[in-house]
Motif scaffolding. Structure first.
Motif, PDB file in Angstrom:
ATOM      1  N   ALA A  18       0.822  -1.215   0.000  1.00 54.36           N
ATOM      2  CA  ALA A  18       0.000   0.000   0.000  1.00 54.36           C
ATOM      3  C   ALA A  18       0.856   1.265   0.000  1.00 54.36           C
ATOM      4  O   ALA A  18       0.457   2.283  -0.577  1.00 54.36           O
ATOM      5  CB  ALA A  18      -0.943  -0.003   1.204  1.00 54.36           C
ATOM      6  N   GLY A  19       2.030   1.200   0.606  1.00 59.52           N
ATOM      7  CA  GLY A  19       2.911   2.355   0.669  1.00 59.52           C
ATOM      8  C   GLY A  19       3.887   2.464  -0.489  1.00 59.52           C
ATOM      9  O   GLY A  19       4.616   3.454  -0.596  1.00 59.52           O
ATOM     10  N   MET A  20       3.914   1.474  -1.366  1.00 64.77           N
ATOM     11  CA  MET A  20       4.872   1.481  -2.477  1.00 64.77           C
ATOM     12  C   MET A  20       4.552   2.563  -3.494  1.00 64.77           C
ATOM     13  O   MET A  20       3.398   2.757  -3.856  1.00 64.77           O
ATOM     14  CB  MET A  20       4.891   0.114  -3.181  1.00 64.77           C
ATOM     15  N   LYS A  21       5.608   3.244  -3.946  1.00 67.45           N
ATOM     16  CA  LYS A  21       5.475   4.243  -4.987  1.00 67.45           C
ATOM     17  C   LYS A  21       6.234   3.833  -6.252  1.00 67.45           C
ATOM     18  O   LYS A  21       6.007   4.382  -7.323  1.00 67.45           O
ATOM     19  CB  LYS A  21       5.985   5.594  -4.479  1.00 67.45           C
ATOM     20  N   VAL A  22       7.145   2.868  -6.112  1.00 62.91           N
ATOM     21  CA  VAL A  22       7.981   2.412  -7.219  1.00 62.91           C
ATOM     22  C   VAL A  22       7.945   0.880  -7.247  1.00 62.91           C
ATOM     23  O   VAL A  22       7.883   0.237  -6.206  1.00 62.91           O
ATOM     24  CB  VAL A  22       9.449   2.877  -7.009  1.00 62.91           C
ATOM     25  N   ASN A  23       7.964   0.307  -8.435  1.00 65.45           N
ATOM     26  CA  ASN A  23       8.075  -1.144  -8.637  1.00 65.45           C
ATOM     27  C   ASN A  23       6.894  -1.957  -8.100  1.00 65.45           C
ATOM     28  O   ASN A  23       6.988  -3.180  -8.004  1.00 65.45           O
ATOM     29  CB  ASN A  23       9.370  -1.693  -8.023  1.00 65.45           C
ATOM     30  N   LYS A  24       5.798  -1.322  -7.787  1.00 69.85           N
ATOM     31  CA  LYS A  24       4.643  -2.036  -7.229  1.00 69.85           C
ATOM     32  C   LYS A  24       4.071  -3.042  -8.240  1.00 69.85           C
ATOM     33  O   LYS A  24       3.895  -4.224  -7.915  1.00 69.85           O
ATOM     34  CB  LYS A  24       3.577  -1.025  -6.813  1.00 69.85           C
TER      35      LYS A  24
END
Length: 186
Positions: A18-24
């Motif tokens: 949920a907190g990922m901004k990159v490579n999700k």
């Protein structure tokens, strides 16, 4: 340092994603497409339901984490291990206990602990065979002072990333490396 405390303050997989901004999307692709083969399932049985927990030192921008974290999660599901994610950059006190070659804050690092918080195994940041691949690719780069070094390096990282996302053989290489550490197999 009490590793159980670190584990307890870690993020669940859902919280981490949920907190990922990159490579999700890329990490989720590997997670959804990778499954253990029969050999991996058999090998992981020796640690199944042993009460192991895993602390994952990671960051979403890391290409190795994009590859290794979903493989670990599938192994953990098979073995009945609970996993918690600790963001490296916000937790240098822990990270600095697990430096690569005594100097580098390389990630991901997987710290396997028992119910008492005792360290049982550590893996990371990269499977040995993949480290050899990365070194081989780096050796093809021009000298760092070369005007096209940056472009060539970025091209190399892009190529490796593409391979990480599509080559099942790489996924199984990572799984085998993690399993070998967990089962003390060489």
């Amino acid at each position: 340092m009490n590793l159980l405390n670190w584990y307890q303050k870690g993020l669940t997989f859902e919280e981490y994603v949920a907190g990922m901004k990159v490579n999700k999307d890329e990490m989720n692709k590997i997670y959804s497409e990778y499954s253990l083969n029969q050999v991996e399932r058999e090998q992981i049985q020796t640690i199944k339901n042993k009460g192991l927990k895993v602390i994952v030192l990671t960051e979403d921008w890391c290409g190795d984490a994009m590859l290794n974290n979903p493989i670990l999660l599938r192994l953990a599901e098979e073995a009945g291990m609970e996993v918690r994610f600790i963001l490296r950059d916000q937790n240098l006190e822990l990270m600095d206990q697990y430096l690569t070659n005594g100097t580098a804050r390389s990630i991901p690092i997987f710290i396997f602990i028992n119910d008492n918080g005792q360290e049982k195994a550590v893996w990371g940041p990269r499977a040995e065979k993949l480290q050899e691949l990365v070194i081989s690719e780096r050796n093809k780069l021009p000298d760092q002072e070369s005007p096209d070094f940056q472009d060539k390096q970025m091209e190399m990282y892009k190529h490796l990333r593409e391979r990480y996302m599509r080559e099942e053989e790489i996924w199984h290489t990572v799984a085998d490396s993690i399993i070998s550490v967990l089962t003390k197999r060489k």
